[in-house]
Scaffold this motif. Structure first.
Motif, PDB file in Angstrom:
ATOM      1  N   TYR A  12       0.839  -1.197  -0.103  1.00  0.00           N
ATOM      2  CA  TYR A  12       0.118  -0.382   0.240  1.00  0.00           C
ATOM      3  C   TYR A  12       1.167   1.169   0.306  1.00  0.00           C
ATOM      4  O   TYR A  12       0.200   2.480  -0.063  1.00  0.00           O
ATOM      5  N   HIS A  15      -0.296   4.509  -0.818  1.00  0.00           N
ATOM      6  CA  HIS A  15      -0.700   5.371  -0.240  1.00  0.00           C
ATOM      7  C   HIS A  15      -0.251   5.912   1.522  1.00  0.00           C
ATOM      8  O   HIS A  15       1.359   5.728   1.591  1.00  0.00           O
ATOM      9  N   ARG A  20      -2.804   3.528   5.055  1.00  0.00           N
ATOM     10  CA  ARG A  20      -2.550   2.063   4.845  1.00  0.00           C
ATOM     11  C   ARG A  20      -3.274   1.638   5.359  1.00  0.00           C
ATOM     12  O   ARG A  20      -4.061   0.603   4.820  1.00  0.00           O
ATOM     13  N   ALA A  23      -6.762   1.039   4.075  1.00  0.00           N
ATOM     14  CA  ALA A  23      -6.890   0.210   2.623  1.00  0.00           C
ATOM     15  C   ALA A  23      -6.693  -0.443   2.590  1.00  0.00           C
ATOM     16  O   ALA A  23      -7.030  -1.787   1.934  1.00  0.00           O
ATOM     17  N   ALA A  24      -5.999  -1.196   3.428  1.00  0.00           N
ATOM     18  CA  ALA A  24      -5.935  -2.692   3.987  1.00  0.00           C
ATOM     19  C   ALA A  24      -7.406  -3.206   4.757  1.00  0.00           C
ATOM     20  O   ALA A  24      -6.960  -4.573   4.018  1.00  0.00           O
ATOM     21  N   ASP A  27      -9.707  -4.419   1.696  1.00  0.00           N
ATOM     22  CA  ASP A  27      -9.038  -5.632   0.774  1.00  0.00           C
ATOM     23  C   ASP A  27      -9.229  -6.421   1.843  1.00  0.00           C
ATOM     24  O   ASP A  27      -8.993  -7.327   0.887  1.00  0.00           O
ATOM     25  N   THR A 247      -1.065  -2.587  -4.953  1.00  0.00           N
ATOM     26  CA  THR A 247      -0.679  -3.518  -4.037  1.00  0.00           C
ATOM     27  C   THR A 247      -2.107  -4.081  -4.358  1.00  0.00           C
ATOM     28  O   THR A 247      -2.635  -5.824  -4.110  1.00  0.00           O
ATOM     29  N   SER A 248      -3.615  -3.719  -3.663  1.00  0.00           N
ATOM     30  CA  SER A 248      -4.974  -4.182  -4.288  1.00  0.00           C
ATOM     31  C   SER A 248      -4.732  -5.414  -5.310  1.00  0.00           C
ATOM     32  O   SER A 248      -5.474  -5.966  -5.558  1.00  0.00           O
TER      33      SER A 248
END
Length: 262
Positions: A12, A15, A20, A23-24, A27, A247-248
């Motif tokens: 991530y 970001h 992050r 974002a994690a 996901d 990352t995603s």
């Protein structure tokens, strides 16, 4: 059931660090790890964890002068007082973050220095760290690291790390089994996981040799992850890799395991 933690130092990076966490979580991760928390107040990091329903799985004790090239100080003669202060700082963060695993890096040994002296200091420092961490319910982990990425790193092999833990004799001192480093140094991961699982306190994964997603490279991670699950490992598996792109977009390998966790 396997549980995965996003490594926010490597993942991530598109970001800002504090973003992050969200974002994690978006996901599907339920836990995170990273190298160091010390650039931010512990309370701020705790807020990010709580806002996103995340568990702090692991971080590292202060490593010395990281920007100057140091990679831990646990085995360095003459740095014992600094090491103890660093452990105290790390435990202060762990109390706030609810973290139960603390990685202590051994450090580098220069050509011509005495390995015996480094090992003596290493054992003494780890005994101190394990003793003070035990009162907090925290496990100290040590990690063998390959010398291709970290030339001169003191601890490189799984059997040596297990012997260090045995010599210290603390129940809360275990080995951090990083599949990436182990494959580069010695290979034969399945045999070592079976042999050492009782002494393993944390596991990390990455593709070899590029350190990208674990669905690329020379390691058969579906087999290894099934093996880890069958061995009864109940800790987090840290995803310590550098995504090839976003990352995603690279998390297709993880989706079957997230479905199993539902």
């Amino acid at each position: 059931m396997l549980r995965f933690a996003a490594n926010l130092t490597m993942m991530y990076t598109e970001h800002a660090f504090l973003d992050r966490f969200a974002a994690a979580a978006k996901d599907g991760f339920k836990a995170v790890e990273y190298l160091f928390p010390y650039d931010f107040p512990a309370a701020e990091l705790k807020t990010r964890l709580d806002e996103n329903g995340l568990t702090q799985a692991l971080f590292n004790a202060p490593p010395g002068d990281w920007a100057g090239g140091e990679r831990g100080i646990a085995s360095l003669p003459g740095r014992e007082d600094e090491f103890r202060r660093g452990i105290d700082t790390a435990l202060g963060y762990a109390r706030v973050l609810g973290n139960r695993r603390l990685h202590v890096m051994a450090g580098l040994i220069a050509a011509g220095e005495s390995r015996e002296r480094h090992r003596e200091v290493y054992l003494q420092n780890l005994a101190y760290a394990a003793n003070v961490a035990q009162a907090e319910g925290i496990t100290i982990v040590i990690e063998p690291i390959n010398t291709r990425d970290f030339p001169g790193f003191f601890l490189n092999r799984q059997d040596d790390a297990q012997s260090v833990c045995a010599a210290v004799g603390a129940p809360n001192l275990k080995v951090q089994f990083d599949c990436y480093h182990c494959q580069i140094v010695e290979g034969d991961l399945a045999v070592k996981l079976k042999r050492d699982i009782a002494g393993i306190g944390h596991i990390q994964i990455a593709g070899v040799p590029e350190r990208h997603e674990p669905d690329t490279g020379e390691l058969n991670y579906p087999y290894l992850l099934d093996l880890i699950d069958s061995l009864g490992y109940d800790g987090y598996i840290g995803c310590e890799y550098r995504p090839r792109a976003g990352t995603s977009a690279g998390l297709g390998w993880l989706k079957p395991y997230l479905r199993d966790a539902l």
